[in-house]
Design a protein around this motif. Structure first.
Motif, mmCIF file in Angstrom:
data_model
loop_
_atom_site.group_PDB
_atom_site.id
_atom_site.type_symbol
_atom_site.label_atom_id
_atom_site.label_comp_id
_atom_site.label_asym_id
_atom_site.label_seq_id
_atom_site.Cartn_x
_atom_site.Cartn_y
_atom_site.Cartn_z
ATOM 1 N N THR A 99 27.354 11.372 -4.448
ATOM 2 C CA THR A 99 27.946 10.251 -3.736
ATOM 3 C C THR A 99 27.446 10.211 -2.297
ATOM 4 O O THR A 99 27.094 11.240 -1.733
ATOM 5 N N ILE A 113 28.078 9.910 1.504
ATOM 6 C CA ILE A 113 29.128 10.056 2.513
ATOM 7 C C ILE A 113 28.424 9.854 3.842
ATOM 8 O O ILE A 113 27.572 10.666 4.222
ATOM 9 N N VAL A 126 28.855 16.179 -5.604
ATOM 10 C CA VAL A 126 30.319 16.239 -5.540
ATOM 11 C C VAL A 126 30.906 16.549 -6.916
ATOM 12 O O VAL A 126 30.259 16.310 -7.945
ATOM 13 N N THR A 136 34.330 15.318 -8.813
ATOM 14 C CA THR A 136 35.367 14.300 -8.589
ATOM 15 C C THR A 136 36.297 14.215 -9.787
ATOM 16 O O THR A 136 36.013 14.748 -10.857
ATOM 17 N N TYR A 169 35.535 10.120 -5.149
ATOM 18 C CA TYR A 169 35.731 11.188 -4.163
ATOM 19 C C TYR A 169 37.176 11.147 -3.654
ATOM 20 O O TYR A 169 37.761 12.172 -3.335
ATOM 21 N N THR A 170 37.747 9.935 -3.549
ATOM 22 C CA THR A 170 39.181 9.792 -3.255
ATOM 23 C C THR A 170 39.855 9.259 -4.514
ATOM 24 O O THR A 170 39.806 8.077 -4.809
ATOM 25 N N GLY A 209 35.217 18.175 -3.682
ATOM 26 C CA GLY A 209 35.917 16.897 -3.685
ATOM 27 C C GLY A 209 37.142 16.765 -4.566
ATOM 28 O O GLY A 209 37.794 15.720 -4.549
ATOM 29 N N LYS A 218 39.276 15.725 4.107
ATOM 30 C CA LYS A 218 38.378 16.567 3.303
ATOM 31 C C LYS A 218 37.099 16.767 4.084
ATOM 32 O O LYS A 218 36.724 15.899 4.873
ATOM 33 N N ILE A 260 32.858 18.094 3.610
ATOM 34 C CA ILE A 260 31.842 18.356 2.589
ATOM 35 C C ILE A 260 30.602 18.996 3.200
ATOM 36 O O ILE A 260 30.195 18.655 4.301
ATOM 37 N N GLY A 269 37.311 9.951 2.363
ATOM 38 C CA GLY A 269 35.894 9.878 2.006
ATOM 39 C C GLY A 269 35.022 9.128 2.993
ATOM 40 O O GLY A 269 33.825 8.952 2.751
#
Ligand SMILES: [Cu+2]
Length: 480
Positions: free
Chosen positions: A57, A59, A66, A68, A73-74, A162, A191, A193, A229
């Motif tokens: 993903t 970001i 990630v 998920t 991611y959210t 994530g 969060k 990453i 995210g």
């Protein structure tokens, strides 16, 4: 050739990002903040399927590997009422084991409930799908909770990449004055990453099948902090307008020292309870897994940064730089501020007025290799029972941090009352389900093992997941 391709690809994405950023009008006050997608219970139940899966993903300008739920991611924010039943089907698409813990829930640890000893096997093997049936008691505390994986030795990797989402148990608006009923209700999932490129792998816990090794993350390495995210989203508020911000540290390892420029944060909630008395805060330390709910009232028209301040977790811990998490724009027609309530919640019992039935001491230690973490000299063993408690007990635990870095105590299935830190009495204002343990400190807590649904085996551990996965966890059994 591969490196060349990646570099060109990165240059192009960075270029597109710069062009996009330049395209925004100077001083843009756009609302780019996006709340997690809400899924509400209906007629006392919420049915949902979650698919843990690996993917890529974007970001900001960078693409990350990630893990998920459902490719997001959210993931969905679960909205429940006390007394509801959550029916959650977990369909594992990962090549390693996973499961779900309902952080902060006061529910049974047995069977299909909040049972971390049960795992979903890797994809395409028998047992890759498991069902949860989690029944919230009718008197369950309202508040902000979260869900995340809890498999032995693999929690840090799965949460780091994530896998964590929000749960809200309704009830706050029943205790706030009636004129707060329509204020904006925002959730901030904090969060961070890191890229997995070049990371070493380690084996932390043997499992039956699938991928067993996990990435050896460095919690002190540079990391990209996000809110739902997004890097530094913009939020709008009118001068004088009141908003509710539910702020949850749903990352694996790192801390936040929250500060909102030019504003007080009126704290109404912490972890699993609403406060007896609202507290005006200039800054808030948010340890891994902790949550706070604050009321924010828009200041004079202008632009204000919501930041995490630079902080250190100790001489043998981590150092985090100051980072802007989000930007608040106070703009538009001013509104008359609502009066912030003083007393809020009169339903909390001060357990210091009760008889303590047993006292225990738990000492948290570590080796300087960064790989070995202990409670009372032992590392986690899935098959042991380290602590046995009789239902109906009120215990006082002394949590001794004998190291030169912070740790975070968490216990499943119940809330506790923090009574002392280094001998200094703590004013009783709320319960917790996590408490930060400063370096070389003793924290005293009272734990009421008083509800029949607590019977069974569950765990307590450090909620810095790098530490949990490397041994800082034990098994407790509550017996009738
Ligand atoms: Cu720790």
């Amino acid at each position: 050739m591969k490196t060349f391709f990646i570099n060109i690809h990165r240059l192009v994405t960075v270029f597109i990002f710069i062009v996009a950023a330049c395209g925004q009008p100077q001083g843009s006050t756009d609302e780019t903040f996006v709340n997690p997608e809400d899924v509400y219970s209906k007629n006392g139940r919420l049915d949902i399927t979650l698919n843990p899966q690996e993917g890529k993903t974007l970001i900001g300008p960078e693409e990350y590997t990630v893990f998920t739920y459902n490719g997001k991611y959210t993931p969905p924010q679960l909205r429940l009422n006390p007394g509801d039943t959550l029916n959650l089907k977990l369909v594992n698409m990962l090549s390693m084991e996973t499961n779900i813990h309902y952080h902060g829930f006061d529910v049974s640890p047995l069977g299909k409930s909040d049972n971390i000893f049960r795992v979903a096997s890797p994809r395409a093997t028998p047992g890759a799908t498991i069902d949860y049936r989690v029944i919230l008691p009718k008197d369950h505390n309202a508040g902000t909770y979260w869900y995340h994986p809890h498999p032995c030795g693999k929690s840090e990797q799965q949460v780091s990449l994530g896998m964590s989402g929000s749960i809200i148990v309704s009830g706050l608006f029943d205790i706030l004055p009636a004129d707060f009923a329509n204020i904006k209700d925002r959730t901030f999932l904090l969060k961070d990453i890191q890229s997995t490129e070049g990371l070493q792998k380690v084996l932390l816990c043997d499992t039956k099948n699938g991928v067993q090794e996990v990435y050896d993350f460095d919690s002190n390495a540079p990391t990209t902090r996000t809110v739902n995210g997004v890097i530094n989203p913009g939020l709008r508020i009118a001068p004088g307008e009141t908003q509710l911000w539910r702020i949850s540290n749903v990352g694996a390892n790192i801390y936040y020292m929250l500060k909102l420029e030019g504003h007080k944060m009126y704290q109404v909630g912490e972890d699993a309870s609403y406060l007896k008395q609202v507290v005006a805060r200039d800054s808030i330390l948010l340890a891994p897994a902790a949550r706070v709910e604050v009321l924010v009232q828009g200041g004079p028209a202008g632009r204000y940064e919501f930041k995490t301040l630079a902080m250190s977790t100790g001489s043998e811990g981590d150092n985090y730089p100051e980072v802007t998490l989000a930007t608040l724009f106070s703009t538009g027609t001013p509104v008359k501020p609502l009066p912030i309530p003083g007393m809020l919640n009169d339903k909390l019992i001060d357990y210091r007025t009760y008889h303590v039935t047993n006292r225990r001491t738990f000492t948290f230690t570590e080796l300087s290799d960064g790989d070995s973490f202990y409670i009372n000299g032992r590392q986690f063993n899935l098959d042991s029972i380290d602590t046995k408690v009789k239902l109906g007990s009120l215990e006082e635990w002394s949590l001794v941090n004998a190291t030169n870095e912070m740790h975070v105590f968490h216990i499943h299935q119940l809330n506790f009352q923090v009574t002392q830190i280094n001998g200094e009495a703590i004013n009783f204002n709320h319960y917790n389900d996590v408490v930060n343990m400063p370096p070389q400190s003793t924290v005293k807590i009272l734990l009421p093992f008083d509800k029949p649904y607590m019977v069974g085996k569950f765990v307590y551990h450090c909620h810095i997941l790098a530490h949990e996965d490397r041994g800082m966890m034990q098994v407790i059994e509550v017996v009738k």
